[in-house]
Design a protein around this motif. Structure first.
Motif, PDB file in Angstrom:
ATOM      1  N   GLY A 137     -10.261   9.387 -10.553  1.00 39.54           N
ATOM      2  CA  GLY A 137      -8.891   9.238 -10.133  1.00 39.54           C
ATOM      3  C   GLY A 137      -8.813   8.641  -8.705  1.00 39.54           C
ATOM      4  O   GLY A 137      -8.974   9.581  -7.994  1.00 39.54           O
ATOM      5  N   PRO A 138      -7.929   7.651  -8.441  1.00 35.79           N
ATOM      6  CA  PRO A 138      -8.022   6.807  -7.094  1.00 35.79           C
ATOM      7  C   PRO A 138      -7.097   7.928  -6.457  1.00 35.79           C
ATOM      8  O   PRO A 138      -6.121   8.757  -6.783  1.00 35.79           O
ATOM      9  CB  PRO A 138      -7.222   5.791  -7.307  1.00 35.79           C
ATOM     10  N   ARG A 139      -7.385   7.935  -4.981  1.00 37.57           N
ATOM     11  CA  ARG A 139      -6.425   8.846  -4.174  1.00 37.57           C
ATOM     12  C   ARG A 139      -5.221   8.346  -3.728  1.00 37.57           C
ATOM     13  O   ARG A 139      -5.232   7.085  -3.808  1.00 37.57           O
ATOM     14  CB  ARG A 139      -7.387   9.169  -2.785  1.00 37.57           C
ATOM     15  N   GLN A 140      -4.128   9.268  -3.804  1.00 40.47           N
ATOM     16  CA  GLN A 140      -2.847   8.828  -3.181  1.00 40.47           C
ATOM     17  C   GLN A 140      -2.369   9.445  -2.098  1.00 40.47           C
ATOM     18  O   GLN A 140      -3.209  10.284  -1.363  1.00 40.47           O
ATOM     19  CB  GLN A 140      -1.995   9.501  -4.308  1.00 40.47           C
ATOM     20  N   ALA A 141      -1.505   8.898  -1.413  1.00 42.22           N
ATOM     21  CA  ALA A 141      -1.077   9.357  -0.132  1.00 42.22           C
ATOM     22  C   ALA A 141       0.390   9.054   0.173  1.00 42.22           C
ATOM     23  O   ALA A 141       1.094   8.327  -0.710  1.00 42.22           O
ATOM     24  CB  ALA A 141      -1.697   8.441   0.888  1.00 42.22           C
ATOM     25  N   TYR A 142       0.819   9.877   1.009  1.00 44.84           N
ATOM     26  CA  TYR A 142       2.459   9.703   1.142  1.00 44.84           C
ATOM     27  C   TYR A 142       2.678   8.458   2.085  1.00 44.84           C
ATOM     28  O   TYR A 142       2.028   8.043   2.988  1.00 44.84           O
ATOM     29  CB  TYR A 142       2.785  10.748   2.017  1.00 44.84           C
ATOM     30  N   ARG A 183      -2.097   2.596  -0.853  1.00 37.97           N
ATOM     31  CA  ARG A 183      -2.459   2.725   0.154  1.00 37.97           C
ATOM     32  C   ARG A 183      -3.808   1.675   0.635  1.00 37.97           C
ATOM     33  O   ARG A 183      -4.066   0.956  -0.114  1.00 37.97           O
ATOM     34  CB  ARG A 183      -3.231   4.236   0.262  1.00 37.97           C
ATOM     35  N   PRO A 184      -4.286   1.725   1.700  1.00 40.50           N
ATOM     36  CA  PRO A 184      -4.999   0.649   2.346  1.00 40.50           C
ATOM     37  C   PRO A 184      -6.408   0.495   1.669  1.00 40.50           C
ATOM     38  O   PRO A 184      -6.880  -0.522   1.155  1.00 40.50           O
ATOM     39  CB  PRO A 184      -5.459   0.819   3.680  1.00 40.50           C
ATOM     40  N   GLU A 185      -6.865   1.652   1.247  1.00 44.11           N
ATOM     41  CA  GLU A 185      -8.281   1.535   0.287  1.00 44.11           C
ATOM     42  C   GLU A 185      -8.116   0.931  -0.822  1.00 44.11           C
ATOM     43  O   GLU A 185      -8.685   0.105  -1.580  1.00 44.11           O
ATOM     44  CB  GLU A 185      -8.601   3.024   0.507  1.00 44.11           C
ATOM     45  N   ASN A 186      -6.836   1.402  -1.625  1.00 40.74           N
ATOM     46  CA  ASN A 186      -6.744   0.880  -2.897  1.00 40.74           C
ATOM     47  C   ASN A 186      -6.072  -0.518  -2.855  1.00 40.74           C
ATOM     48  O   ASN A 186      -6.572  -1.169  -4.098  1.00 40.74           O
ATOM     49  CB  ASN A 186      -5.523   1.918  -3.654  1.00 40.74           C
ATOM     50  N   LYS A 230      -9.221  -2.086   9.127  1.00 41.73           N
ATOM     51  CA  LYS A 230      -9.312  -1.180  10.050  1.00 41.73           C
ATOM     52  C   LYS A 230      -8.370   0.274   9.617  1.00 41.73           C
ATOM     53  O   LYS A 230      -8.775   1.208  10.315  1.00 41.73           O
ATOM     54  CB  LYS A 230      -8.369  -1.621  11.170  1.00 41.73           C
ATOM     55  N   CYS A 231      -7.610   0.233   8.749  1.00 37.50           N
ATOM     56  CA  CYS A 231      -6.984   1.527   8.439  1.00 37.50           C
ATOM     57  C   CYS A 231      -7.542   2.348   7.162  1.00 37.50           C
ATOM     58  O   CYS A 231      -7.167   3.363   6.857  1.00 37.50           O
ATOM     59  CB  CYS A 231      -5.799   1.241   7.833  1.00 37.50           C
ATOM     60  N   TRP A 232      -8.910   1.786   7.025  1.00 39.52           N
ATOM     61  CA  TRP A 232      -9.504   2.397   5.779  1.00 39.52           C
ATOM     62  C   TRP A 232      -9.902   4.037   6.537  1.00 39.52           C
ATOM     63  O   TRP A 232     -10.675   4.294   7.294  1.00 39.52           O
ATOM     64  CB  TRP A 232     -10.879   1.801   5.488  1.00 39.52           C
ATOM     65  N   GLY A 233      -9.740   4.902   5.617  1.00 29.84           N
ATOM     66  CA  GLY A 233      -9.741   6.355   6.058  1.00 29.84           C
ATOM     67  C   GLY A 233     -11.243   6.781   5.915  1.00 29.84           C
ATOM     68  O   GLY A 233     -11.959   6.309   4.970  1.00 29.84           O
ATOM     69  N   HIS A 237     -11.466  13.934   2.110  1.00 29.69           N
ATOM     70  CA  HIS A 237     -11.112  13.911   0.770  1.00 29.69           C
ATOM     71  C   HIS A 237     -11.515  12.444   0.191  1.00 29.69           C
ATOM     72  O   HIS A 237     -11.016  11.915  -0.941  1.00 29.69           O
ATOM     73  CB  HIS A 237      -9.603  14.298   0.765  1.00 29.69           C
ATOM     74  N   LEU A 238     -11.640  11.411   1.036  1.00 31.66           N
ATOM     75  CA  LEU A 238     -12.196  10.088   0.737  1.00 31.66           C
ATOM     76  C   LEU A 238     -13.537   9.751   0.731  1.00 31.66           C
ATOM     77  O   LEU A 238     -13.838   8.735   0.815  1.00 31.66           O
ATOM     78  CB  LEU A 238     -11.567   9.095   1.797  1.00 31.66           C
ATOM     79  N   ALA A 239     -14.358  11.082   0.575  1.00 34.67           N
ATOM     80  CA  ALA A 239     -15.787  10.605   0.469  1.00 34.67           C
ATOM     81  C   ALA A 239     -16.208   9.705  -0.719  1.00 34.67           C
ATOM     82  O   ALA A 239     -17.070   9.154  -0.718  1.00 34.67           O
ATOM     83  CB  ALA A 239     -16.270  12.168   0.507  1.00 34.67           C
TER      84      ALA A 239
END
Length: 413
Positions: A137-142, A183-186, A230-233, A237-239
């Motif tokens: 499950g890919p992470r979500q963000a507001y 989000r940037p990672e996805n 640069k915005c990659w968290g 929770h993004l381990a």
């Protein structure tokens, strides 16, 4: 796809193909001659040796030209075409070491049985990690959203609402947060997936990329790769995203020693072989050194000289090893030595000058240092160390690329 090794020659003439000489189309030749040569001091991939001949430099990997020609460049230590598979596996191991990647392929196959070009292997590694991420499950963000809606949702933006035209008074200017996969990672992962789907030459990679494209269908592609990187968290929770980031960056940033012209981006990826070998030797030493040894890469505490209190010419040996008050210096050189004593075994006088300076500054003129070279069938038998002075010794050692070992005297006994 053409397969050659470092410092091979590429020509437009019809020649019998080998690891050191290959024929390429005129369009590929012109593109490499235009974009791959020295420009204002920038690193270059090729050197022009004649109107129809280019010589490769010390980069390994794969480069693809706009006409579709793919050239795989393998390490120069291989002796013939029979060693291509072995050299390819070794290159993958070295890249994995440099990038801290797990050397495995989707489906559990090990790299020992993997016989594909390096770019396809990296693409397969990325897709395997992306599939694992999709299953978890890919992470979500507001995500903050400003919108104009026919209904009130979230917070009303009074400033924009008061400035709205009378004919649009029935619409609400609102702001709200959306819990989204965008989000940037996805976005970067989706962009890398589409990059592979458009350019992969293997059916397995193409098929898996298309499947993942559907799974990540709710995520848009990145419009600004550099900004999203640069915005990659790096939150806890993004381990799960930590392992896929270096692969994603490699695929999207096109690691090339020269600037690409226009908007062309092929499945190209090149690495300086000297740096790969340095990282490989460093990782191998960390595997075998006792726990109480300190290993420092690219230690830059010393300078060659000073002038009016200002330090000049920083000195950075590849590896500085410490154990209590004892110190040793290791310098890794990606170079083939020979058994020709008349040519000093192909040892470089400049390297000896360099190590002598390291010994004076880092060891105080007393101790042992090591020049490490890749082992080859014609590696010279140098039994005794070189005396740079009565108290400063320089060992020339062979490094076994498969066993990842060198006979360091400070680890004996």
């Amino acid at each position: 796809m053409l397969t050659v090794r470092e410092f091979a020659r590429l020509t437009t003439d019809e020649v019998a193909g080998s690891m050191d000489l290959a024929t390429i189309p005129t369009s590929a030749f012109e593109w490499l001659a235009r974009h791959g040569r020295d420009r204002g001091g920038a690193p270059s991939l090729v050197k022009l040796e004649g109107p129809r001949t280019l010589k490769l430099r010390n980069y390994v990997g794969v480069v693809e030209t706009p006409c579709g020609t793919r050239i795989e460049i393998l390490p120069k230590h291989i002796g013939s075409s029979e060693g291509v598979a072995q050299a390819r596996r070794l290159l993958i191991k070295m890249i994995s070491e440099a990038l801290n990647l797990t050397p495995r392929i989707g489906g559990g196959a090990t790299i020992e049985a993997f016989d594909l070009p390096m770019t396809e292997w990296l693409a397969a590694s990325f897709l395997a990690k992306a599939l694992e991420l999709a299953r978890c499950g890919p992470r979500q963000a507001y995500r903050f959203v400003e919108a104009r809606e026919p209904f009130l949702r979230g917070r009303l933006d009074f400033n924009r609402q008061l400035r709205a035209a009378a004919g649009g008074a029935h619409m609400f200017h609102v702001t709200h947060d959306v819990y989204s996969l965008d989000r940037p990672e996805n976005r970067l992962i989706r962009s890398a997936i589409e990059h592979i789907a458009r350019r992969s030459m293997t059916s397995d990679n193409w098929r898996l990329a298309r499947e993942l494209s559907i799974l990540f269908g709710d995520v848009s592609e990145s419009r600004n790769i550099a900004a999203d990187l640069k915005c990659w968290g790096r939150d806890r929770h993004l381990a799960d995203y930590a392992d896929i980031r270096p692969l994603c960056e490699l695929l999207l940033t096109q690691r090339l020693p020269f600037a690409l012209g226009g908007d062309y981006h092929g499945m190209s990826m090149l690495f300086p072989m000297e740096r790969l070998f340095e990282r490989y030797v460093l990782g191998s030493l960390r595997m075998i050194a006792p726990d109480d040894f300190e290993i420092h890469p690219q230690h830059g505490a010393m300078h060659l000289c000073s002038q009016e209190g200002e330090d000049w010419f920083q000195m950075k040996p590849d590896i500085l090893v410490k154990n209590g008050s004892q110190r040793w210096i290791i310098d890794a050189k990606w170079k083939r030595l020979s058994t020709d004593r008349d040519k000093n075994y192909e040892l470089s006088q400049a390297d000896f000058y360099q190590l002598f300076a390291y010994g004076q500054k880092y060891l105080g003129g007393t101790g042992e240092m090591y020049l490490v070279y890749p082992v080859t069938p014609d590696f010279p038998m140098i039994r005794a160390p070189f005396k740079l002075s009565e108290s400063l010794l320089l060992h020339v050692l062979p490094f076994d690329l498969e066993r990842r070992r060198a006979p360091y005297t400070f680890l004996e006994g």
